[in-house]
Every structure is written in C-alpha cells, then in structure tokens.
Design a protein around this motif. Structure first.
Motif, PDB file in Angstrom:
ATOM      1  N   ASP A 128      20.592   1.523 -11.977  1.00 58.46           N
ATOM      2  CA  ASP A 128      19.618   1.568 -13.066  1.00 58.46           C
ATOM      3  C   ASP A 128      19.503   0.262 -13.852  1.00 58.46           C
ATOM      4  N   ARG A 129      20.201  -0.767 -13.445  1.00 57.51           N
ATOM      5  CA  ARG A 129      20.130  -2.000 -14.245  1.00 57.51           C
ATOM      6  C   ARG A 129      18.708  -2.550 -14.310  1.00 57.51           C
ATOM      7  N   PHE A 130      17.939  -2.334 -13.244  1.00 59.63           N
ATOM      8  CA  PHE A 130      16.538  -2.718 -13.218  1.00 59.63           C
ATOM      9  C   PHE A 130      15.726  -1.536 -12.707  1.00 59.63           C
ATOM     10  N   GLN A 131      14.558  -1.313 -13.334  1.00 68.01           N
ATOM     11  CA  GLN A 131      13.685  -0.222 -12.931  1.00 68.01           C
ATOM     12  C   GLN A 131      12.232  -0.712 -12.948  1.00 68.01           C
ATOM     13  N   SER A 132      11.474  -0.296 -11.935  1.00 74.98           N
ATOM     14  CA  SER A 132      10.058  -0.638 -11.867  1.00 74.98           C
ATOM     15  C   SER A 132       9.269   0.323 -12.756  1.00 74.98           C
ATOM     16  N   LEU A 133       8.458  -0.234 -13.685  1.00 75.50           N
ATOM     17  CA  LEU A 133       7.779   0.591 -14.681  1.00 75.50           C
ATOM     18  C   LEU A 133       6.261   0.545 -14.608  1.00 75.50           C
ATOM     19  N   TYR A 134       5.689  -0.417 -13.896  1.00 72.84           N
ATOM     20  CA  TYR A 134       4.236  -0.533 -13.850  1.00 72.84           C
ATOM     21  C   TYR A 134       3.893  -1.473 -12.706  1.00 72.84           C
ATOM     22  N   HIS A 135       2.760  -1.223 -12.051  1.00 72.28           N
ATOM     23  CA  HIS A 135       2.279  -2.100 -11.000  1.00 72.28           C
ATOM     24  C   HIS A 135       0.882  -2.596 -11.369  1.00 72.28           C
ATOM     25  N   PHE A 136       0.493  -3.704 -10.770  1.00 70.21           N
ATOM     26  CA  PHE A 136      -0.824  -4.284 -11.070  1.00 70.21           C
ATOM     27  C   PHE A 136      -1.303  -5.027  -9.839  1.00 70.21           C
ATOM     28  N   THR A 137      -2.624  -5.066  -9.647  1.00 67.94           N
ATOM     29  CA  THR A 137      -3.190  -5.704  -8.470  1.00 67.94           C
ATOM     30  C   THR A 137      -4.447  -6.467  -8.856  1.00 67.94           C
ATOM     31  N   PHE A 167       5.961   4.830  -5.736  1.00 62.81           N
ATOM     32  CA  PHE A 167       7.195   5.535  -5.398  1.00 62.81           C
ATOM     33  C   PHE A 167       8.379   4.730  -5.940  1.00 62.81           C
ATOM     34  N   ASP A 168       8.873   5.159  -7.093  1.00 63.60           N
ATOM     35  CA  ASP A 168       9.812   4.362  -7.870  1.00 63.60           C
ATOM     36  C   ASP A 168      10.999   3.855  -7.057  1.00 63.60           C
ATOM     37  N   ASP A 169      11.758   4.763  -6.499  1.00 69.41           N
ATOM     38  CA  ASP A 169      13.002   4.351  -5.837  1.00 69.41           C
ATOM     39  C   ASP A 169      12.753   3.650  -4.506  1.00 69.41           C
ATOM     40  N   SER A 170      11.599   3.901  -3.903  1.00 68.30           N
ATOM     41  CA  SER A 170      11.254   3.152  -2.691  1.00 68.30           C
ATOM     42  C   SER A 170      10.977   1.696  -3.026  1.00 68.30           C
ATOM     43  N   VAL A 171      10.373   1.466  -4.188  1.00 68.05           N
ATOM     44  CA  VAL A 171      10.187   0.095  -4.666  1.00 68.05           C
ATOM     45  C   VAL A 171      11.544  -0.580  -4.832  1.00 68.05           C
ATOM     46  N   LYS A 216       0.829  -1.209   0.000  1.00 68.16           N
ATOM     47  CA  LYS A 216       0.000   0.000   0.000  1.00 68.16           C
ATOM     48  C   LYS A 216       0.864   1.259   0.000  1.00 68.16           C
ATOM     49  N   SER A 217       1.863   1.294   0.855  1.00 72.35           N
ATOM     50  CA  SER A 217       2.718   2.486   0.939  1.00 72.35           C
ATOM     51  C   SER A 217       3.458   2.727  -0.369  1.00 72.35           C
ATOM     52  N   LEU A 218       3.974   1.669  -0.979  1.00 68.51           N
ATOM     53  CA  LEU A 218       4.720   1.832  -2.225  1.00 68.51           C
ATOM     54  C   LEU A 218       3.834   2.320  -3.355  1.00 68.51           C
ATOM     55  N   SER A 219       2.560   1.934  -3.363  1.00 72.32           N
ATOM     56  CA  SER A 219       1.632   2.307  -4.435  1.00 72.32           C
ATOM     57  C   SER A 219       0.890   3.591  -4.082  1.00 72.32           C
ATOM     58  N   CYS A 220       1.656   4.592  -3.677  1.00 73.25           N
ATOM     59  CA  CYS A 220       1.097   5.924  -3.365  1.00 73.25           C
ATOM     60  C   CYS A 220      -0.032   5.836  -2.343  1.00 73.25           C
ATOM     61  N   HIS A 221       0.139   4.906  -1.375  1.00 75.60           N
ATOM     62  CA  HIS A 221      -0.796   4.756  -0.261  1.00 75.60           C
ATOM     63  C   HIS A 221      -2.195   4.328  -0.713  1.00 75.60           C
ATOM     64  N   ASN A 270      -5.484  -4.527  -0.264  1.00 78.68           N
ATOM     65  CA  ASN A 270      -6.733  -5.258  -0.058  1.00 78.68           C
ATOM     66  C   ASN A 270      -6.985  -6.310  -1.133  1.00 78.68           C
ATOM     67  N   SER A 271      -6.029  -6.526  -1.994  1.00 85.04           N
ATOM     68  CA  SER A 271      -6.162  -7.483  -3.084  1.00 85.04           C
ATOM     69  C   SER A 271      -5.656  -8.855  -2.665  1.00 85.04           C
ATOM     70  N   ALA A 272      -5.789  -9.828  -3.572  1.00 88.22           N
ATOM     71  CA  ALA A 272      -5.190 -11.147  -3.339  1.00 88.22           C
ATOM     72  C   ALA A 272      -3.689 -11.084  -3.542  1.00 88.22           C
ATOM     73  N   PHE A 273      -3.271 -10.315  -4.537  1.00 84.96           N
ATOM     74  CA  PHE A 273      -1.839 -10.080  -4.735  1.00 84.96           C
ATOM     75  C   PHE A 273      -1.647  -8.777  -5.496  1.00 84.96           C
ATOM     76  N   ASN A 274      -0.472  -8.215  -5.318  1.00 87.06           N
ATOM     77  CA  ASN A 274      -0.077  -6.973  -5.970  1.00 87.06           C
ATOM     78  C   ASN A 274       1.334  -7.191  -6.515  1.00 87.06           C
ATOM     79  N   LEU A 275       1.619  -6.667  -7.695  1.00 88.46           N
ATOM     80  CA  LEU A 275       2.937  -6.930  -8.270  1.00 88.46           C
ATOM     81  C   LEU A 275       3.565  -5.672  -8.871  1.00 88.46           C
ATOM     82  N   ALA A 276       4.883  -5.725  -8.959  1.00 88.68           N
ATOM     83  CA  ALA A 276       5.670  -4.686  -9.630  1.00 88.68           C
ATOM     84  C   ALA A 276       6.318  -5.312 -10.857  1.00 88.68           C
TER      85      ALA A 276
END
Length: 526
Positions: free
Chosen positions: A496-505, A483-487, A420-425, A431-437
């Motif tokens: 920068d070898r890996f960067q988070s670009l999208y989340h889904f729940t 929050f990109d860098d918090s992720v 929740k915190s990483l996904s802008c609160h 509250n989902s079954a799973f959340n992914l980056a």
C-alpha cells in the motif's frame, strides 16, 4: 492505525475494480431516479448576476506568470465571471431528443456532485451573507444574511459534495469520484481567478464542521435526508495583493451573525439503491481543525507554448474526449509543455496547494514525437524518485529523458493493449497519444482526511492536463474506471505504499458530427 483510518483503508480496498469483478454499483441505471443536476433552494431571495459570456484579454500562457496580470476590480460583473468560469455552463449538447449541459468544471459521468457557495462580507458588492450559485440560471440564492456589522474580509468560496448524485450511477466507488471533482473544481476556480488577476488561498486549517456551519450544511432540516451535502473546502479569493488575513475569529463572527432562509428542493429521486459505506467513509474521513503548512514549491522552468488563445476561450472550450483517432503523433514540445504544467510550482493551479506533492505519474507513451513507445515516469517531487524505484520493477531502467523535466524512461515497447486493458478495456486509453496513471504516496499517518486530499491533488493535475491539452490543439479525458491492483502489478507495486488513484489520457479527438453544440446560456436570453 486508528479506527477512522482503518475504515478509510477498508473502503479504498473494497472499492477497487478487479479483473474478475467491478466495485459494487447499481445493477441497472434507473433514468427516472437520476438526481436533478442543479440544486435549488425554495424560499430564498434570488440575486441575478450580470449576463455571462464576458471575455478577458489575458492569454492562457500569461497565467505562467500570474503576478504580472493586472487585477480586475471586484464588481458584481467580475464576481459573476469568476463563478461562471469556475462552475458555470460551457455549452449544451444535443443528439436527437436528448439535450445535456457541459460545465467549465469537469465531472465524472457529467453528474456534478460539487456545489459552490459564495460568502460575501463586502457590503459594496451585494448584501453580506451566504449565497448558493445556480449554474443553470447563473444567479445566486441568498441562504443567509449577516446581521452584524463585519469587517470587510472580501469574498470566500465554499465547496461541498452531494454524494448521491455520483452514487446513483457509480455506487460505492462514487466517493472517490466526488473527491476527484473537488480537485477539478479547485483547479477551475484557480484558473478563473488567475485570468482576473486574482489569487486563491486554501483555508486548510478549518474543520469540516466549521465549513458546514458557515455554508448552512449543518441545518439538517433544510435538506432531504438522502440528499444532504458534505462540506469539503473553503477558499479565500484575494483580489488585491494586500488583502487582509482571514482568521478563525472572523469565521466565528460570521457564523454567529447569520440569519438563514430557504430549504433545498428535492432532487426528484426516490433512491432505489442505498450505499451506506459512502456515509461511513465520509464520517471517518471528516477533518477536524488542524495546523497546516504554507508550503510552496520552488519555481519551475517554463516550457513555452505556441497557444495564442485567451484563458477564457480555453476554459470555455474544455471538453472530455469520447474517442481518439489512434494515430496522430503529439509534438514533443507539446508533450513537455503538458507535463511541465502538472509539476508543483508558483503558477496556477498548484500555487494554491499547501503541501508537498504526493502524486506521481506513470505514463504509457503511444504516439509522441521523438519518444519511443513505452512506459515513462514523472516523479513530481525530488525525494520521491528513490522510493518509486524501490517500489517498482527492478527491470525498469529509470533513464533521464530531459534536462528540464524529471521525466524517466522505464520500459520500451508497445503498451497500447496494456493501457486499454487496465482502463476497464476502454479504447480511449490505447487510441490516445499517451495515457497515464496518477500514483499516490499512500501514507495517511492516522489523519484519514488526507485520503480526500490525495484525490483533490489528482483532480488538480487533471484540470491542468485538460486545459493544456486544449491549448495544444488536442483533448484530454479523465478515467476513473481502471483495475487498481492490476495497475500496481504492471508497475511492480506490491503493497500500500503507493496506490493508483486516477488515470488520464490525451490525444487527437474524433468528433461526432451527429451531436449539435449549442450556446451555454442561450436559454436565458429573452
């Protein structure tokens, strides 16, 4: 690193959300300045399409083996169905006096910056030319007529982005979201074509300038300066297995024989805010002509689904969940089916993708049958496992979970508050079954246009998750705010070898009974 690549990298870092600040966006939302969600051209001939809403008997699970689906003939009816299932309306929603449309292709904020064009060379269908698809009215606007006798190369679909539609709400980060939406649109197109027994070929060699010329986007006088479209992709729709190839000579012949008409109507916006960095990164990430591989993944094991709904039904019922119940457990079989659907393979939507997978999943499991809550990883390419292990926390145990999926357990514990915190609160992440980056291999190799391609790959993954969630009786939601860098910090990624670009729940949705659902095209019925 060349100057264009540096511009793209700078844009990416500048538009990261941080815990102490968000990326630059409008200070307020001026609803009077919201762009019209439907582009229309004045001075064009309108070409009606057959009534939308036709059904096909093909089950969603039959798309696991698309080669076995009997191809539908290419007619105006099946062409209209392809466009409707890819880019058309799926429903109207109403709450009090407010009414808004949903579409088959998802869009962040329901803003829909993606525009779709048909290029037809088949004189038995409609007059050969370039046509713009208007989703609201389910008709075509003929932008250009081909004056020369051309060999029948069938039909192509071109996609472009109207960045202002997204930037109106999201400011500088909007360019990212436009690229997500192109990936979703490609996925929607592939699923729709598969239901018709057709395939999609991504013509990745062509330059943005080639696409702009073909779609008439380089005719700057036809567009209001702040409302021009950026070319993105061109796709060949193969309606038969022996369809001929489409080469650069064919493209040039088509472009030279086009007689254009019409001008884009104003989107009724006065552009209160300006975001010049979006035009800067768009120019820096422009694609030249290139040689591209015809890579395709090895066949993947199929995880069976119990869904018995048709593909057309699932496509039209796809929604973005707004709230989850926070307690329902997702069956393990459905979870594995969802994950198997996003692996590269020879089935929709990834059978159109021409490059090895560069996007991998880190999954916060909250409520999945038989899996301990915690963090898991799904590397989508075998050669990504070791680099991901090296780039992440040494405490992660990387224990295999399944014999049929490359799923690894990393950490055991309740991660709901972290997600929740990483996904802008946002509570939809906890509250989902799973959340992914979705974490991408972030090496542009002085090819800055591949930045866009990483987001398209994320959008393809998102589209597969959307439809498979519906098939499992649950629902998904793409999350662009995190929050990109918090992720990265949570995973132990330090460069920068890996960067988070999208989340889904994904989870069990809570329906708001105050909101009415109305038929998609009732407004067209006389």
């Amino acid at each position: 690193m060349n100057e264009q690549t540096q511009t793209v990298i700078n844009y990416h870092h500048r538009t990261k959300h941080q815990l102490e600040r968000y990326a630059k966006g409008p200070e307020t939302l001026d609803w009077d300045d919201q762009p019209d969600p439907y582009r229309r051209f004045a001075g064009c001939e309108s070409v009606p399409l057959p009534e939308p809403g036709a059904e096909l008997p093909v089950l969603l699970t039959e798309l696991d083996n698309p080669q076995a689906i009997e191809p539908q003939p290419l007619t105006l009816k099946t062409l209209g169905l392809l466009l409707e299932l890819s880019f058309g309306l799926s429903a109207w929603k109403q709450y009090g006096p407010d009414r808004w449309a949903l579409r088959c292709n998802p869009s962040s904020g329901n803003l829909h910056p993606t525009e779709a064009y048909l290029i037809n060379t088949d004189s038995s269908l409609i007059q050969p030319g370039v046509y713009h698809y208007v989703s609201h009215d389910h008709h075509l606007e003929r932008r250009a007529l081909f004056t020369a006798d051309l060999d029948n190369a069938g039909i192509l679909i071109g996609l472009s982005s109207l960045h202002w539609r997204e930037a109106w709400k999201y400011g500088e980060r909007a360019y990212r979201y436009c690229q997500h939406d192109i990936g979703h649109a490609l996925g929607a197109l592939r699923y729709a074509a598969a239901a018709l027994g057709w395939s999609v070929e991504l013509l990745a060699e062509y330059a943005d300038d080639d696409i702009a010329a073909l779609l008439g986007l380089d005719r700057l006088e036809d567009f209001k300066p702040n409302e021009r479209e950026s070319p993105d992709v061109i796709c060949r729709i193969r309606t038969t297995a022996d369809a001929s190839s489409f080469g650069i000579d064919t493209l040039s012949e088509i472009q030279q024989s086009a007689a254009w008409s019409g001008r884009a109507r104003s989107l009724n916006a006065y552009h209160m805010y300006k975001w010049p960095i979006i035009e800067e990164v768009s120019a820096a990430a422009a694609k030249p002509r290139t040689e591209e591989p015809h890579w395709q993944a090895e066949p993947q094991p199929v995880v069976n689904s119990s869904c018995r709904q048709t593909a057309t039904a699932i496509i039209r019922q796809r929604r973005s969940a707004q709230h989850f119940d926070g307690k329902t457990t997702l069956p393990r079989a459905d979870f594995f089916r969802l994950l198997s659907a996003v692996l590269p393979g020879r089935k929709p939507p990834f059978d159109l993708w021409r490059w090895p997978a560069k996007v991998h999943l880190f999954i916060f499991v909250h409520h999945v049958e038989g899996l301990a809550p915690g963090l898991y990883a799904l590397p989508r390419a075998p050669d990504a496992i070791e680099p991901l292990q090296a780039a992440t926390l040494a405490d992660f145990d990387w224990q295999p979970v399944s014999d049929i999926l490359p799923l690894y357990h990393l950490y055991m514990g309740d991660c709901r508050q972290i997600a929740k915190s990483l996904s802008c609160h946002q509570a939809i992440a906890s509250n989902s079954a799973f959340n992914l980056a979705m974490v991408a291999e972030f090496n542009l190799d002085d090819q800055p246009w591949t930045y866009r391609r990483l987001f398209w790959e994320c959008g393809l993954i998102g589209q597969a998750l959307y439809l498979e969630a519906e098939a499992a009786g649950v629902r998904g939601t793409g999350i662009g705010c995190y929050f990109d860098d918090s992720v990265h910090e949570i995973f132990g990624i330090k460069d920068d070898r890996f960067q988070s670009l999208y989340h889904f729940t994904v989870g069990t949705p809570l329906e708001d009974t105050r909101i009415q659902t109305l038929p998609a095209y009732a407004h067209l019925q006389k």
